[in-house]
Design a protein around this motif. Structure first.
Motif, PDB file in Angstrom:
ATOM      1  N   ARG A  92      -5.053  26.596 -15.772  1.00 28.32           N
ATOM      2  CA  ARG A  92      -3.708  27.158 -15.790  1.00 28.32           C
ATOM      3  C   ARG A  92      -3.718  28.562 -16.391  1.00 28.32           C
ATOM      4  O   ARG A  92      -4.370  28.817 -17.395  1.00 28.32           O
ATOM      5  CB  ARG A  92      -2.768  26.252 -16.584  1.00 28.32           C
ATOM      6  CG  ARG A  92      -1.291  26.694 -16.552  1.00 28.32           C
ATOM      7  CD  ARG A  92      -0.455  25.806 -17.451  1.00 28.32           C
ATOM      8  NE  ARG A  92      -0.512  24.416 -17.018  1.00 28.32           N
ATOM      9  CZ  ARG A  92       0.291  23.880 -16.098  1.00 28.32           C
ATOM     10  NH1 ARG A  92       1.198  24.646 -15.517  1.00 28.32           N
ATOM     11  NH2 ARG A  92       0.175  22.609 -15.773  1.00 28.32           N
ATOM     12  N   GLY A  93      -2.995  29.472 -15.737  1.00 19.17           N
ATOM     13  CA  GLY A  93      -2.897  30.837 -16.228  1.00 19.17           C
ATOM     14  C   GLY A  93      -3.918  31.782 -15.632  1.00 19.17           C
ATOM     15  O   GLY A  93      -3.798  33.001 -15.796  1.00 19.17           O
ATOM     16  N   LYS A  94      -4.924  31.258 -14.939  1.00 20.16           N
ATOM     17  CA  LYS A  94      -5.939  32.102 -14.312  1.00 20.16           C
ATOM     18  C   LYS A  94      -5.433  32.614 -12.965  1.00 20.16           C
ATOM     19  O   LYS A  94      -4.795  31.889 -12.199  1.00 20.16           O
ATOM     20  CB  LYS A  94      -7.232  31.314 -14.109  1.00 20.16           C
ATOM     21  CG  LYS A  94      -7.943  30.949 -15.400  1.00 20.16           C
ATOM     22  CD  LYS A  94      -8.533  32.176 -16.069  1.00 20.16           C
ATOM     23  CE  LYS A  94      -9.325  31.816 -17.308  1.00 20.16           C
ATOM     24  NZ  LYS A  94      -9.937  33.000 -17.949  1.00 20.16           N
ATOM     25  N   ASP A  95      -5.722  33.867 -12.662  1.00 21.71           N
ATOM     26  CA  ASP A  95      -5.319  34.453 -11.395  1.00 21.71           C
ATOM     27  C   ASP A  95      -6.142  33.880 -10.246  1.00 21.71           C
ATOM     28  O   ASP A  95      -7.263  33.404 -10.433  1.00 21.71           O
ATOM     29  CB  ASP A  95      -5.484  35.967 -11.428  1.00 21.71           C
ATOM     30  CG  ASP A  95      -4.497  36.637 -12.366  1.00 21.71           C
ATOM     31  OD1 ASP A  95      -3.404  36.079 -12.541  1.00 21.71           O
ATOM     32  OD2 ASP A  95      -4.828  37.699 -12.927  1.00 21.71           O
TER      33      ASP A  95
END
Length: 361
Positions: A316-319
């Motif tokens: 989660r939160g990774k591009d």
């Protein structure tokens, strides 16, 4: 596409020419293509002798390329690519490998001919390769494939067409619901075929596209049975695909040996970029394992939904990486949207159809 460019494409894709057996059926054109490859093999002035090393990039700097398959073909495809360098030469080279005017078939048809497996697979392959030329003009970090792979596609298409002609068969795209039992539907379709006197009937899932969507393939009587009873099996939508056989099922077993024989003339190396296998949804890790998986793919279901998860799943939160679809239509984009909405927002389709200012004649 010049000889040295062909060799660079071969090496960057992990595929090297090895031997002359696969050229034997091409006659004079085969001799010309053979000469091109030999010149490429000895021309090392423009490249390093060692395989190139790729820079390690962050996910935001990486790119995913999606290539559509058979069923995405449309008249006019490749018309919007002809103004880009090397595209016409790609099609001229393809003509020599295939023995017919592939560009004219893509642009003008007839559509019944383009829909045939023996013509459709090379047409989509070369159009997709040509689309990478357009992408390199707009984003000059990518390169294209080669005639060696086209010959393998030619052999594969001819063998699959022959297997398709032997048994009336087809493929049905099915959108189901949470309660849909695909295995039950296929089993009852097979029972229907047995009642009709068909021996050893085939009806099975051939492609896992996205959640609650499958492609079912088999004898045409089984496909028709499923269409007629779609409500019973909780199918919300069905569509007969414009293909000539039951691909990725055991009805394609006669095509396995011809493709395996053609692949014996090639040496596969470990890909320098991640390439995912339709058979198991995993990355190809070792060169020697590639050829057996390419033949197994003929008779095994395509794990496309699993591949989408493997490519884009991350913390989660990774591009997510940029994604380009290269080829006719936007089917891959629609599937990506159903599998991963966040990844789809970084998706773009590279149009291959004629633009208003593009000359195709």
């Amino acid at each position: 596409m010049g000889g040295s460019a062909l060799l660079r494409a071969l090496r960057h894709r992990g595929l090297l020419y090895n031997g002359q057996r696969w050229m034997s059926g091409l006659g004079r054109d085969g001799e010309e293509i053979q000469t091109m490859l030999e010149e490429a093999y000895t021309d090392r002035g423009e490249e390093e002798k060692e395989r190139p090393r790729l820079d390690r990039r962050s996910l935001t700097e990486s790119t995913v390329l999606l290539f559509p398959g058979q069923g995405s073909q449309e008249l006019g495809m490749a018309g919007g690519l002809l103004k880009y360098p090397n595209v016409r030469e790609m099609f001229l080279t393809a003509n020599k490998v295939l023995g017919y005017d592939l560009l004219d078939l893509c642009l003008r048809g007839p559509i019944d001919m383009l829909n045939k497996t023996v013509y459709c697979q090379p047409a989509i392959f070369v159009t997709c390769v040509a689309a990478t030329e357009k992408l390199t003009q707009e984003n000059p970090t990518l390169k294209y494939l080669c005639i060696v792979a086209l010959y393998a596609v030619k052999v594969r298409a001819e063998a699959m067409q022959k297997a398709s002609d032997a048994v009336p068969s087809g493929m049905l795209s099915v959108v189901g619901k949470w309660q849909t039992k695909y295995s039950t539907a296929c089993a009852e379709a097979q029972d229907h075929c047995l009642n009709l006197g068909i021996k050893d009937p085939v009806c099975e899932v051939a492609n896992y596209l996205f959640p609650n969507c499958r492609v079912i393939a088999g004898h045409m009587e089984a496909i028709q049975f499923l269409q007629d009873n779609s409500r019973k099996y909780n199918f919300s939508r069905t569509k007969l695909l414009p293909v000539s056989g039951a691909f990725h099922t055991r009805l394609m077993e006669p095509a396995v040996e011809p493709l395996a024989e053609a692949l014996k003339g090639l040496t596969f190396m470990k890909p320098l970029v991640n390439v995912y296998c339709n058979v198991d949804g995993r990355r190809y890790k070792q060169g020697p394992a590639i050829a057996p998986l390419l033949t197994k793919q003929l008779v095994s279901p395509v794990r496309w939904e699993q591949i989408m998860h493997a490519i884009y799943e991350r913390r989660r939160g990774k591009d997510v990486p940029r994604t380009y679809e290269l080829g006719p239509g936007q089917q891959m984009g629609a599937i990506l949207k159903a599998c991963n909405l966040k990844a789809w927002r970084s998706y773009r389709q590279v149009d291959v159809f004629k633009e208003e200012d593009t000359e195709v004649a």
